[in-house]
Scaffold this motif. Structure first.
Motif, PDB file in Angstrom:
ATOM      1  N   LYS A 165      47.880  34.774  46.079  1.00 34.96           N
ATOM      2  CA  LYS A 165      47.260  35.185  47.443  1.00 34.96           C
ATOM      3  C   LYS A 165      47.403  34.954  48.311  1.00 34.96           C
ATOM      4  O   LYS A 165      47.581  36.684  49.438  1.00 34.96           O
ATOM      5  N   HIS A 166      48.428  34.466  48.509  1.00 38.98           N
ATOM      6  CA  HIS A 166      49.146  34.731  50.280  1.00 38.98           C
ATOM      7  C   HIS A 166      50.355  35.825  50.044  1.00 38.98           C
ATOM      8  O   HIS A 166      50.404  36.386  50.836  1.00 38.98           O
ATOM      9  N   LYS A 167      50.468  36.504  49.084  1.00 37.44           N
ATOM     10  CA  LYS A 167      51.361  37.794  49.192  1.00 37.44           C
ATOM     11  C   LYS A 167      50.354  38.486  48.852  1.00 37.44           C
ATOM     12  O   LYS A 167      50.829  39.687  49.826  1.00 37.44           O
ATOM     13  N   ILE A 168      48.862  38.803  48.406  1.00 36.99           N
ATOM     14  CA  ILE A 168      48.502  39.766  48.706  1.00 36.99           C
ATOM     15  C   ILE A 168      48.077  39.984  50.109  1.00 36.99           C
ATOM     16  O   ILE A 168      48.076  40.800  50.945  1.00 36.99           O
ATOM     17  N   GLU A 169      47.621  38.239  51.255  1.00 39.91           N
ATOM     18  CA  GLU A 169      47.387  38.184  52.223  1.00 39.91           C
ATOM     19  C   GLU A 169      48.707  38.542  53.419  1.00 39.91           C
ATOM     20  O   GLU A 169      47.938  39.381  54.080  1.00 39.91           O
ATOM     21  N   GLY A 170      49.727  39.287  53.096  1.00 40.73           N
ATOM     22  CA  GLY A 170      50.983  38.586  53.474  1.00 40.73           C
ATOM     23  C   GLY A 170      51.426  40.914  53.583  1.00 40.73           C
ATOM     24  O   GLY A 170      51.268  41.755  54.274  1.00 40.73           O
ATOM     25  N   GLN A 205      41.596  43.798  50.448  1.00 41.70           N
ATOM     26  CA  GLN A 205      40.504  42.365  50.993  1.00 41.70           C
ATOM     27  C   GLN A 205      39.911  41.800  49.969  1.00 41.70           C
ATOM     28  O   GLN A 205      39.645  40.662  50.381  1.00 41.70           O
ATOM     29  N   GLN A 206      39.986  42.813  49.009  1.00 41.62           N
ATOM     30  CA  GLN A 206      38.536  42.224  48.165  1.00 41.62           C
ATOM     31  C   GLN A 206      39.581  41.554  47.350  1.00 41.62           C
ATOM     32  O   GLN A 206      38.884  40.850  46.712  1.00 41.62           O
ATOM     33  N   GLN A 207      40.262  41.726  46.819  1.00 45.38           N
ATOM     34  CA  GLN A 207      41.321  40.826  46.332  1.00 45.38           C
ATOM     35  C   GLN A 207      40.982  39.214  46.148  1.00 45.38           C
ATOM     36  O   GLN A 207      41.542  38.472  45.837  1.00 45.38           O
ATOM     37  N   ALA A 208      41.986  39.344  47.569  1.00 44.18           N
ATOM     38  CA  ALA A 208      42.093  38.576  48.371  1.00 44.18           C
ATOM     39  C   ALA A 208      41.036  37.205  48.609  1.00 44.18           C
ATOM     40  O   ALA A 208      41.365  36.235  48.066  1.00 44.18           O
ATOM     41  N   ASP A 209      39.909  38.234  48.777  1.00 49.75           N
ATOM     42  CA  ASP A 209      38.518  37.338  48.946  1.00 49.75           C
ATOM     43  C   ASP A 209      38.149  36.719  47.389  1.00 49.75           C
ATOM     44  O   ASP A 209      37.761  35.583  47.084  1.00 49.75           O
ATOM     45  N   LYS A 210      38.457  37.424  46.183  1.00 53.87           N
ATOM     46  CA  LYS A 210      38.291  37.723  44.816  1.00 53.87           C
ATOM     47  C   LYS A 210      39.164  35.658  44.573  1.00 53.87           C
ATOM     48  O   LYS A 210      37.992  35.270  43.978  1.00 53.87           O
ATOM     49  N   LEU A 211      40.693  36.295  45.109  1.00 50.89           N
ATOM     50  CA  LEU A 211      41.071  35.079  44.964  1.00 50.89           C
ATOM     51  C   LEU A 211      40.805  33.892  45.990  1.00 50.89           C
ATOM     52  O   LEU A 211      40.345  33.033  44.928  1.00 50.89           O
ATOM     53  N   GLU A 212      40.878  34.059  46.674  1.00 52.70           N
ATOM     54  CA  GLU A 212      40.446  32.343  47.736  1.00 52.70           C
ATOM     55  C   GLU A 212      38.850  32.129  46.835  1.00 52.70           C
ATOM     56  O   GLU A 212      38.605  31.204  46.641  1.00 52.70           O
ATOM     57  N   LYS A 213      38.070  32.270  45.909  1.00 54.92           N
ATOM     58  CA  LYS A 213      36.723  32.212  45.690  1.00 54.92           C
ATOM     59  C   LYS A 213      37.123  31.886  44.537  1.00 54.92           C
ATOM     60  O   LYS A 213      36.568  30.547  44.555  1.00 54.92           O
ATOM     61  N   ASN A 232      42.492  32.461  34.072  1.00 57.87           N
ATOM     62  CA  ASN A 232      42.279  33.751  34.440  1.00 57.87           C
ATOM     63  C   ASN A 232      40.885  33.626  35.432  1.00 57.87           C
ATOM     64  O   ASN A 232      40.782  33.025  35.198  1.00 57.87           O
ATOM     65  N   VAL A 233      41.720  34.567  36.130  1.00 58.08           N
ATOM     66  CA  VAL A 233      40.457  34.799  37.796  1.00 58.08           C
ATOM     67  C   VAL A 233      38.917  35.400  37.021  1.00 58.08           C
ATOM     68  O   VAL A 233      38.382  35.381  36.826  1.00 58.08           O
ATOM     69  N   THR A 234      39.341  36.791  35.750  1.00 62.15           N
ATOM     70  CA  THR A 234      38.109  37.686  35.391  1.00 62.15           C
ATOM     71  C   THR A 234      37.834  36.772  33.974  1.00 62.15           C
ATOM     72  O   THR A 234      36.181  36.511  34.628  1.00 62.15           O
TER      73      THR A 234
END
Length: 501
Positions: A165-170, A205-213, A232-234
């Motif tokens: 998540k932090h990597k995606i946000e970066g 942004q969608q991936q980051a929001d998905k991981l955060e949720k 697993n997130v999915t």
């Protein structure tokens, strides 16, 4: 010059089709039609509908179940494929009485069969019993690992997912900064880059929001050894599983099969690759199914059950003993002790090191005598580990230090003393070793090889002939529905081939 017959597409042809005549007796589609119409209690779906006074008339569950079972038997795993077949295939038209339900009706029907699927499966199992397809003497259990509707790239521990998540946000922050700098470029270049960057920004942004949720709603998955498992997130109920074709993110489709005509008496999809504790829930499910069709509670008593070496565990063997099953479950090294497998690649002769069988038990003193004549005394009282009785025996440090057979003896945890540890049953015997000795008897070597001919063709039929190589649904409940539907198709095919005409 060549002369050809004239053809013209601008014409209409009327073809008379009798829907009933398409369902030919003796075929699988006829068996599905007959069983759903006459032998299955479809009233279990009545509670799903609240349109008796107002609302549009719903598709009859009989029609929906027929086209789903027929679609699965033809290798059509998705609701859109089944919908298209109802428009294009005359056999599906006949089965659905030309009603043509769309995918938005078929998909919810399948995924909502949480409470009905076991009852429907038992109806088919009852027909198999009435048609004499159950032998009731020899059973085999195994699992088939298949892909889930989730990517293994979205798996990891909670810490791994937080880092991702932090990597995606970066990356997202860097893209936004570059997006601002582009403002100084020429207009034509700006428009082209803007469109590409905006698409990347939206996706990240969608991936980051998905991981955060997901991280805010889920906790760590802890295994039996109290270590964290990968989530697993999915689909968090699926798991990474090692197969001969590599690692898959999926489910382990379990089935217990009767040997007479390879009828599945119970099936269950489990989100765990290891089979060391998969036998108890499958056996319990089979008992419930067989009791519901009129078999007694002690139906499994003294029946033979076989499983491969992945099921060799204290939990599974204990369950077989509790149910009084005549179980044959070898350990991982049973082939290395059997000279019949000497010609196979990877065969290794029996280890020259001492095993548990080389230690003699002195019942009067409750001690074990090693091959060198030294004694191992009981270490403390019988303990328990994960609910199982655990016994330990330990040698003297001075005896082991001077022993000339140290290189062939048991492994030493502290480098000084030899420890003999095993899980015991109520009588104090080593559970695993008793099963090893049972497999190596003449009777065991005759019975165990029959397992392959009983259970393996079932998975070949479902996976190859019916083309189920991936579950379309997500979550254990929904995946289990799809797995049981395929098990039903397999059993209905047995009825069509060996039961009524």
């Amino acid at each position: 010059m060549a002369k050809y017959r004239r053809y013209d597409y601008s014409q209409s042809v009327l073809i008379p089709v009798s829907l009933q005549e398409q369902l030919v007796p003796g075929t699988l589609e006829f068996a599905i039609h007959t069983l759903v119409e006459n032998r299955m209690d479809m009233s279990v779906f009545d509670g799903n509908y609240q349109n008796d006074e107002t609302g549009r008339s719903a598709y009859n569950p009989k029609i929906l179940l027929k086209v789903v079972l027929l679609g699965y038997s033809r290798g059509l795993t998705s609701s859109r494929q089944i919908e298209r077949a109802c428009y294009e295939n005359v056999l599906f038209m006949a089965m659905s009485c030309n009603q043509r339900p769309d995918h938005s009706t078929i998909a919810p029907f399948v995924s909502s069969m949480k409470d009905q699927i076991k009852l429907l499966f038992r109806d088919i199992l009852l027909v198999c019993d009435q048609e004499g397809l159950l032998g009731g003497t020899f059973f085999a259990i195994d699992g088939c690992k298949m892909f889930s509707n989730a990517s293994k790239e979205w798996s990891g521990t909670i810490c791994d997912l937080q880092k991702r998540k932090h990597k995606i946000e970066g990356k997202l922050k860097a893209l936004v900064e570059d997006h601002i700098k582009i403002h100084k470029e020429e207009q034509a270049v700006k428009e082209k880059i803007y469109a590409s960057r905006e698409k990347q920004i939206r996706r990240l942004q969608q991936q980051a929001d998905k991981l955060e949720k997901w991280l805010s709603e889920n906790e760590k998955k802890i295994g039996e050894n109290r270590k964290e498992l990968q989530s697993n997130v999915t689909d968090n109920e699926s798991a990474k599983m090692h197969t001969s074709h590599g690692t898959v993110q999926g489910y382990n489709g379990q089935a217990i099969v009767d040997s007479k005509h390879q009828v599945i008496v119970h099936g269950e999809a489990i989100g765990k690759g290891l089979d060391n504790d998969n036998l108890p829930p499958v056996v319990d499910g089979a008992k419930q199914n067989l009791e519901s069709i009129g078999k007694g509670k002690d139906y499994f008593e003294d029946k033979i059950i076989t499983a491969d070496s992945s099921y060799h565990s204290v939990t599974n063997i204990n369950k077989c003993n509790e149910e009084k099953l005549d179980a044959y479950i070898p350990d991982n090294k049973f082939r290395n002790r059997d000279e019949r497998f000497a010609s196979l690649v990877g065969y290794r002769p029996r280890s020259k090191k001492f095993t548990f069988a080389d230690f003699h038990y002195d019942g009067d003193k409750n001690e074990y005598i090693c091959p060198n004549g030294k004694r191992l005394k009981r270490l403390g009282k019988a303990g328990r580990h994960k609910g199982k009785l655990l016994r330990r025996y330990v040698s003297k440090e001075t005896d082991c230090r001077r022993c000339q057979l140290r290189a062939k003896c048991l492994q030493s945890k502290d480098g000084k003393q030899r420890h003999l540890t095993y899980y015991a049953n109520a009588s104090g015997d080593n559970i695993s070793q008793a099963m090893v000795k049972k497999i190596e008897t003449e009777k065991g070597r005759k019975i165990y090889p029959k397992r392959i001919a009983v259970v393996e063709p079932v998975f070949a039929n479902i996976r190859v002939n019916k083309r189920l190589d991936k579950f379309n649904l997500r979550g254990k409940i929904k995946v289990n529905i799809q797995w049981l539907l395929y098990c039903m198709v397999h059993n209905i095919e047995k009825v069509a081939n060996y039961g009524f005409a």
